[in-house]
Design an enzyme around this catalytic site. Structure first.
Site, PDB file in Angstrom:
ATOM      1  N   ASP A  29       0.882  -1.179   0.000  1.00 26.06           N
ATOM      2  CA  ASP A  29       0.000   0.000   0.000  1.00 26.06           C
ATOM      3  C   ASP A  29       0.916   1.224   0.000  1.00 26.06           C
ATOM      4  OD1 ASP A  29      -2.455   1.533   0.351  1.00 26.06           O
ATOM      5  OD2 ASP A  29      -1.862   1.843   2.418  1.00 26.06           O
ATOM      6  N   SER A  30       0.308   2.391  -0.157  1.00 26.90           N
ATOM      7  CA  SER A  30       1.082   3.629  -0.079  1.00 26.90           C
ATOM      8  C   SER A  30       1.592   3.871   1.346  1.00 26.90           C
ATOM      9  CB  SER A  30       0.205   4.808  -0.489  1.00 26.90           C
ATOM     10  OG  SER A  30      -0.936   4.874   0.357  1.00 26.90           O
ATOM     11  N   GLY A  62      -3.480   8.836  -3.777  1.00 28.29           N
ATOM     12  CA  GLY A  62      -4.772   9.308  -4.300  1.00 28.29           C
ATOM     13  C   GLY A  62      -4.688  10.381  -5.371  1.00 28.29           C
ATOM     14  N   CYS A  92      -4.528  -1.709  -1.725  1.00 24.57           N
ATOM     15  CA  CYS A  92      -4.734  -0.285  -1.949  1.00 24.57           C
ATOM     16  C   CYS A  92      -5.711  -0.145  -3.097  1.00 24.57           C
ATOM     17  CB  CYS A  92      -3.378   0.338  -2.315  1.00 24.57           C
ATOM     18  SG  CYS A  92      -3.464   2.072  -2.773  1.00 24.57           S
ATOM     19  N   ASN A  93      -6.839   0.481  -2.848  1.00 27.16           N
ATOM     20  CA  ASN A  93      -7.837   0.661  -3.907  1.00 27.16           C
ATOM     21  C   ASN A  93      -7.295   1.539  -5.031  1.00 27.16           C
ATOM     22  OD1 ASN A  93     -10.794  -0.289  -2.829  1.00 27.16           O
ATOM     23  ND2 ASN A  93      -9.459   0.323  -1.157  1.00 27.16           N
ATOM     24  N   THR A  94      -6.534   2.573  -4.638  1.00 25.45           N
ATOM     25  CA  THR A  94      -6.017   3.523  -5.628  1.00 25.45           C
ATOM     26  C   THR A  94      -5.029   2.828  -6.567  1.00 25.45           C
ATOM     27  OG1 THR A  94      -6.187   5.176  -3.886  1.00 25.45           O
ATOM     28  CG2 THR A  94      -4.993   5.818  -5.867  1.00 25.45           C
ATOM     29  N   GLU A 171      -2.158   8.389   8.537  1.00 27.63           N
ATOM     30  CA  GLU A 171      -0.702   8.140   8.520  1.00 27.63           C
ATOM     31  C   GLU A 171      -0.039   8.758   9.752  1.00 27.63           C
ATOM     32  OE1 GLU A 171       1.615   6.585   6.319  1.00 27.63           O
ATOM     33  OE2 GLU A 171      -0.169   5.616   5.513  1.00 27.63           O
ATOM     34  N   CYS A 203     -11.174   2.803   0.626  1.00 30.08           N
ATOM     35  CA  CYS A 203      -9.743   3.089   0.810  1.00 30.08           C
ATOM     36  C   CYS A 203      -9.312   2.284   2.023  1.00 30.08           C
ATOM     37  CB  CYS A 203      -9.524   4.581   1.047  1.00 30.08           C
ATOM     38  SG  CYS A 203      -7.849   5.005   1.591  1.00 30.08           S
ATOM     39  N   THR A 204      -8.183   1.567   1.882  1.00 31.46           N
ATOM     40  CA  THR A 204      -7.788   0.643   2.959  1.00 31.46           C
ATOM     41  C   THR A 204      -7.337   1.363   4.232  1.00 31.46           C
ATOM     42  OG1 THR A 204      -5.593   0.474   1.935  1.00 31.46           O
ATOM     43  CG2 THR A 204      -7.194  -1.265   1.432  1.00 31.46           C
ATOM     44  N   HIS A 205      -7.066   2.654   4.139  1.00 27.18           N
ATOM     45  CA  HIS A 205      -6.734   3.397   5.359  1.00 27.18           C
ATOM     46  C   HIS A 205      -7.958   3.556   6.280  1.00 27.18           C
ATOM     47  CE1 HIS A 205      -3.006   4.604   3.326  1.00 27.18           C
ATOM     48  NE2 HIS A 205      -2.598   5.204   4.440  1.00 27.18           N
TER      49      HIS A 205
HETATM   50  N1  DGL Z   1      -4.886   3.100   1.041  1.00 24.86           N
HETATM   51  C1  DGL Z   1      -5.041   3.521  -0.278  1.00 24.86           C
HETATM   52  C2  DGL Z   1      -6.336   3.118  -0.915  1.00 24.86           C
HETATM   53  O1  DGL Z   1      -6.894   2.100  -0.552  1.00 24.86           O
HETATM   54  C3  DGL Z   1      -4.541   4.824  -0.773  1.00 24.86           C
HETATM   55  C4  DGL Z   1      -4.383   5.994   0.059  1.00 24.86           C
HETATM   56  C5  DGL Z   1      -3.540   7.029  -0.640  1.00 24.86           C
HETATM   57  O2  DGL Z   1      -2.327   6.830  -0.631  1.00 24.86           O
HETATM   58  O3  DGL Z   1      -4.103   7.978  -1.193  1.00 24.86           O
HETATM   59  O4  DGL Z   1      -6.822   3.771  -1.794  1.00 24.86           O
END
Ligand code: DGL
Length: 291
Positions: A29-30, A62, A92-94, A171, A203-205
């Protein structure tokens, strides 16, 4: 919470002879977001060895152009394979939206599992025909998301919010700060005004602020986090390929960050409640090397 979302069909590629059953499940992930997926994978497959990569030098993904996210994702995937990954979870969805197809064609021998917002289960679950989606700008702008909407959201109204700044708050470990509350309130108040009864975390965050989301959204709203389904999908793909580990001992946990390893170790402790060894990987001219 409902655990019944669609996940990417995953694993269109064949794993070549180099993938070993006792190799690791590589997850990236990011930043800390993919840890919400890692903890589900660990719960479903406690004997597997897990290898996590947080690209904190580049978080957030993102707002970045697809080409950039594709380059990062390809190099991280190569890095994970070099360090013994037998499968890669794009947690990570993005990055899944920007790079999953690209990764599958660039590394055709590797099995990838990706993520996508749970529009289909959200549409199936809503009582009022109103679904809220929280995801990044990159995810909302993607073809992958447009295709989900066309296929599954025809009969419901979808309300979207990119929760600008929320990834950065998470973060920084600010899971309950006034700024985090403000961002979520700005997203959720209009949705509640529209009678949204189902919220999709795209978003996984965001599962790290689930208690706050539930508190602000209220008791009548069900929240869908795709991470448990992604973990089950990973087990299925490994099983089909005869790559499930044959060991009764607890799997190892290893992680890398392209950011600050001490900070990341603290984040893991705070977010997951356990320790994980963290090494630093440094970006040099588009390539990752260990410091
Ligand atoms: N956790 C990420 C996601 O699922 C991306 C967050 C990001 O870096 O913008 O989209």
């Amino acid at each position: 919470m409902t655990n019944n979302p669609t996940v990417d069909a995953a694993g269109t590629a064949e794993v070549d002879g180099t993938a070993e059953v006792d190799g690791s499940i590589g997850i990236f992930d990011s930043g800390v977001g993919g840890l919400t997926v890692l903890r589900q994978i660990q719960a479903v497959m406690p004997h597997e060895n897990l290898l996590y990569f947080a690209d904190q030098a580049h978080v957030p993904y993102g707002p970045r152009p697809d080409g950039e996210v594709q380059r990062f994702s390809l190099e991280i995937s190569r890095f994970l394979i070099k360090h013994g990954a037998k499968i890669i979870i794009v947690a990570c969805n993005t990055a899944s939206a920007a790079a999953l197809n690209y990764l599958r064609s660039a590394m055709a021998e590797v099995a990838f599992v990706g993520m996508e917002p749970a529009i289909k289960p959200g549409a199936g679950e809503t009582q009022h025909g109103r679904v809220g989606v929280l995801a990044t700008v990159g995810t909302f702008d993607s073809q992958r998301y447009a295709s989900l909407m066309t296929r599954f959201a025809r009969k419901v109204t979808v309300y979207e919010d990119p929760c600008l700044g929320l990834v950065e708050q998470i973060e920084a470990g600010e899971l309950d700060s006034p700024e985090t509350k403000r961002i979520l309130n700005d997203a959720l108040i209009p949705m509640s005004g529209e009678n949204v009864d189902t919220l999709v975390l795209g978003c996984t965050h965001y599962p790290f602020v689930l208690p706050l989301i539930k508190q602000l959204a209220g008791p009548g709203v069900s929240v869908i986090d795709p991470a448990p389904a992604v973990a089950r999908q990973t087990r299925r793909v490994l099983g089909e390929r005869n790559l499930l580990i044959r060991s009764d001992s607890r799997g190892t946990l290893t992680s890398f960050t392209s950011g600050d390893p001490e900070n990341f170790a603290n984040s893991i402790r705070k977010l997951l409640g356990f320790q994980m060894p963290v090494s630093q990987a440094i970006w040099k001219s588009g390539t990752l090397t260990i410091s």
